[in-house]
Enzyme design. Structure first.
Site, PDB file in Angstrom:
ATOM      1  N   ARG A 147     101.446  59.241  -3.341  1.00 20.27           N
ATOM      2  CA  ARG A 147     101.413  60.706  -3.392  1.00 20.27           C
ATOM      3  C   ARG A 147     100.589  61.336  -2.272  1.00 20.27           C
ATOM      4  O   ARG A 147     100.920  62.422  -1.784  1.00 20.27           O
ATOM      5  CB  ARG A 147     100.883  61.157  -4.751  1.00 20.27           C
ATOM      6  N   HIS A 180     100.972  47.958  -7.703  1.00 23.79           N
ATOM      7  CA  HIS A 180     100.273  49.158  -8.162  1.00 23.79           C
ATOM      8  C   HIS A 180      99.193  48.697  -9.132  1.00 23.79           C
ATOM      9  O   HIS A 180      99.499  48.111 -10.175  1.00 23.79           O
ATOM     10  CB  HIS A 180     101.263  50.096  -8.846  1.00 23.79           C
ATOM     11  N   ASN A 231      98.628  49.083  -3.884  1.00 26.05           N
ATOM     12  CA  ASN A 231      99.154  50.425  -4.093  1.00 26.05           C
ATOM     13  C   ASN A 231      98.399  51.061  -5.261  1.00 26.05           C
ATOM     14  O   ASN A 231      97.987  50.382  -6.183  1.00 26.05           O
ATOM     15  CB  ASN A 231     100.658  50.349  -4.388  1.00 26.05           C
ATOM     16  N   GLY A 232      98.220  52.388  -5.175  1.00 25.22           N
ATOM     17  CA  GLY A 232      97.623  53.109  -6.291  1.00 25.22           C
ATOM     18  C   GLY A 232      96.288  53.736  -5.962  1.00 25.22           C
ATOM     19  O   GLY A 232      95.330  53.028  -5.663  1.00 25.22           O
ATOM     20  N   GLN A 237     114.558  50.269  -1.659  1.00 21.45           N
ATOM     21  CA  GLN A 237     114.183  49.815  -2.992  1.00 21.45           C
ATOM     22  C   GLN A 237     115.378  49.942  -3.925  1.00 21.45           C
ATOM     23  O   GLN A 237     115.979  51.008  -4.042  1.00 21.45           O
ATOM     24  CB  GLN A 237     113.013  50.594  -3.580  1.00 21.45           C
ATOM     25  N   LYS A 294     108.020  45.133  -6.073  1.00 19.54           N
ATOM     26  CA  LYS A 294     106.976  46.123  -6.352  1.00 19.54           C
ATOM     27  C   LYS A 294     106.770  46.142  -7.865  1.00 19.54           C
ATOM     28  O   LYS A 294     107.724  46.309  -8.625  1.00 19.54           O
ATOM     29  CB  LYS A 294     107.342  47.515  -5.846  1.00 19.54           C
ATOM     30  N   PRO A 352     107.902  54.068  -2.164  1.00 18.36           N
ATOM     31  CA  PRO A 352     109.125  54.746  -2.613  1.00 18.36           C
ATOM     32  C   PRO A 352     108.792  55.732  -3.721  1.00 18.36           C
ATOM     33  O   PRO A 352     108.091  55.384  -4.671  1.00 18.36           O
ATOM     34  CB  PRO A 352     109.994  53.588  -3.137  1.00 18.36           C
ATOM     35  N   MET A 353     109.276  56.978  -3.593  1.00 19.62           N
ATOM     36  CA  MET A 353     108.970  58.006  -4.587  1.00 19.62           C
ATOM     37  C   MET A 353     110.216  58.835  -4.847  1.00 19.62           C
ATOM     38  O   MET A 353     110.772  59.436  -3.927  1.00 19.62           O
ATOM     39  CB  MET A 353     107.813  58.893  -4.108  1.00 19.62           C
ATOM     40  N   CYS A 406     108.414  50.922 -12.101  1.00 13.24           N
ATOM     41  CA  CYS A 406     108.610  52.294 -12.567  1.00 13.24           C
ATOM     42  C   CYS A 406     108.587  52.347 -14.090  1.00 13.24           C
ATOM     43  O   CYS A 406     109.305  51.595 -14.751  1.00 13.24           O
ATOM     44  CB  CYS A 406     109.930  52.850 -12.040  1.00 13.24           C
TER      45      CYS A 406
END
Length: 359
Positions: free
Chosen positions: A254, A185, A225-226, A84, A153, A31-32, A114
């Site tokens: 990304r 992440h 993630n990451g 999310q 997350k 999710p971004m 976040c």
């Protein structure tokens, strides 16, 4: 909208149509904010038919007191799809989860990762990791409001908190609720001293810390993630390393947005049998298959630029990429550019003998 009203289901989807169990989470797109809206997800679905997609983070306030339809509506073709949520009040999250599940999402995810100031000021996002018992209460409230899986997350830690016992304590508290899946992440979040952008790059990656969590809690589903920017890195995460166990999946952020064709190649690795049937399709073919969706959205008042803004990276690394970006950049100012023009431009670039997108 009256917060007690029953919302419309997703276009073409009926509540309960998609089973809560059996989701394949080996490959997902993170999710971004401002990126993974419904238009980006439809593009991604054409490139990666089997990948689990995520919405942008949607706050409980937006659902309960805003335009829930605008935030929650999606196209049936986007499945499998996870929502999310962002929030820190158990009652609000329970109500938002109840409303959201009627739209037919396959999974509901709670944002505990976040690091932005806006999120921190609302007492949700990464700062929630400092309150594992409270998060456990939130997850319990959400789980009691849906028959879909509720997942987390998070980061490996925040600020000065040691990512060893700190992460273990956080995950253990949440796992007690029956939550089985954690997207992690592999960086600490520095809530003091770093901007959200810096938090995506400055704290060092620690994949081994995530593997140690999997080693300690093998019964949990742990998704990495990451910093995953190559097919090799994705594949490596699903293999044992230095006596540490393999992880259960990878979540791409990304790189999936800035270089979307990597997801088509990733499907060859994660879903070889499914990908075999369409591996020869070109970008232009994938875009052409979006025509009905684009026509419907344009008729509903969506500007073409809202759809095409997610496509800047489609031709990265190819001759013609600059012309492609130039045409897309002109869409907001030039009403004469049509969707058919964009598909034709993609076809013209690919006629130069360039490899197909899954090569």
């Amino acid at each position: 909208m009256d917060e007690t009203a029953t919302p419309k289901p997703a276009q073409g989807a009926m509540p309960g149509e998609h089973a809560a169990s059996g989701l394949d989470r080996r490959l997902s797109v993170a999710p971004m904010m401002d990126w993974t809206d419904r238009h980006q997800r439809m593009l991604m679905r054409k490139l990666a038919p089997n990948t689990l997609l995520f919405t942008e983070m949607v706050t409980t306030g937006a659902i309960l007191h805003g335009d829930a339809e605008r935030h929650l509506a999606f196209d049936r073709a986007e499945h499998p799809l996870a929502l999310q949520l962002g929030g820190s009040d158990a009652d609000d999250l329970a109500r938002a989860t109840d409303i959201a599940q009627r739209y037919g999402y396959d999974e509901i995810n709670l944002n505990c990762g976040c690091p932005s100031d806006r999120v921190k000021s609302g007492r949700f996002g990464a700062c929630l990791m400092a309150e594992p018992d409270h998060v456990a209460q939130l997850v319990t409230a959400m789980t009691n409001s849906t028959d879909r899986p509720v997942t987390i997350k998070c980061r490996i830690g925040i600020d000065q908190c040691d990512s060893g016992p700190f992460l273990d304590d956080f995950v253990d508290a949440i796992a007690e609720t029956g939550c089985h899946t954690f997207y992690i992440h592999a960086r600490q979040a520095w809530l003091q001293g770093l901007s959200p952008k810096e938090n995506r790059d400055v704290p060092p990656l620690d994949y081994d810390r995530v593997r140690r969590l999997k080693q300690r809690r093998p019964e949990l589903e742990i998704i990495l993630n990451g910093g995953l920017k190559t097919i090799k890195a994705m594949q490596s995460a699903l293999e044992p390393d230095k006596a540490l166990p393999a992880l259960d999946g990878v979540m791409i952020g990304r790189e999936a947005y800035q270089n979307p064709l990597i997801m088509a190649r990733a499907e060859r690795l994660f879903f070889p049998q499914a990908a075999q049937a369409d591996h020869t399709l070109m970008v232009a073919d994938r875009l052409a298959s979006l025509e009905d969706y684009v026509i419907a959205r344009l008729a509903a008042g969506t500007p073409l630029k809202s759809i095409t803004r997610h496509m800047m990276g489609l031709m990265n690394g190819r001759p013609g990429a600059r012309a492609w970006r130039r045409q897309l950049s002109a869409v907001p100012q030039d009403d004469s550019i049509t969707w058919q023009d964009i598909v034709a431009q993609a076809a013209a670039i690919e006629k130069g003998g360039h490899r197909n997108i899954a090569a």
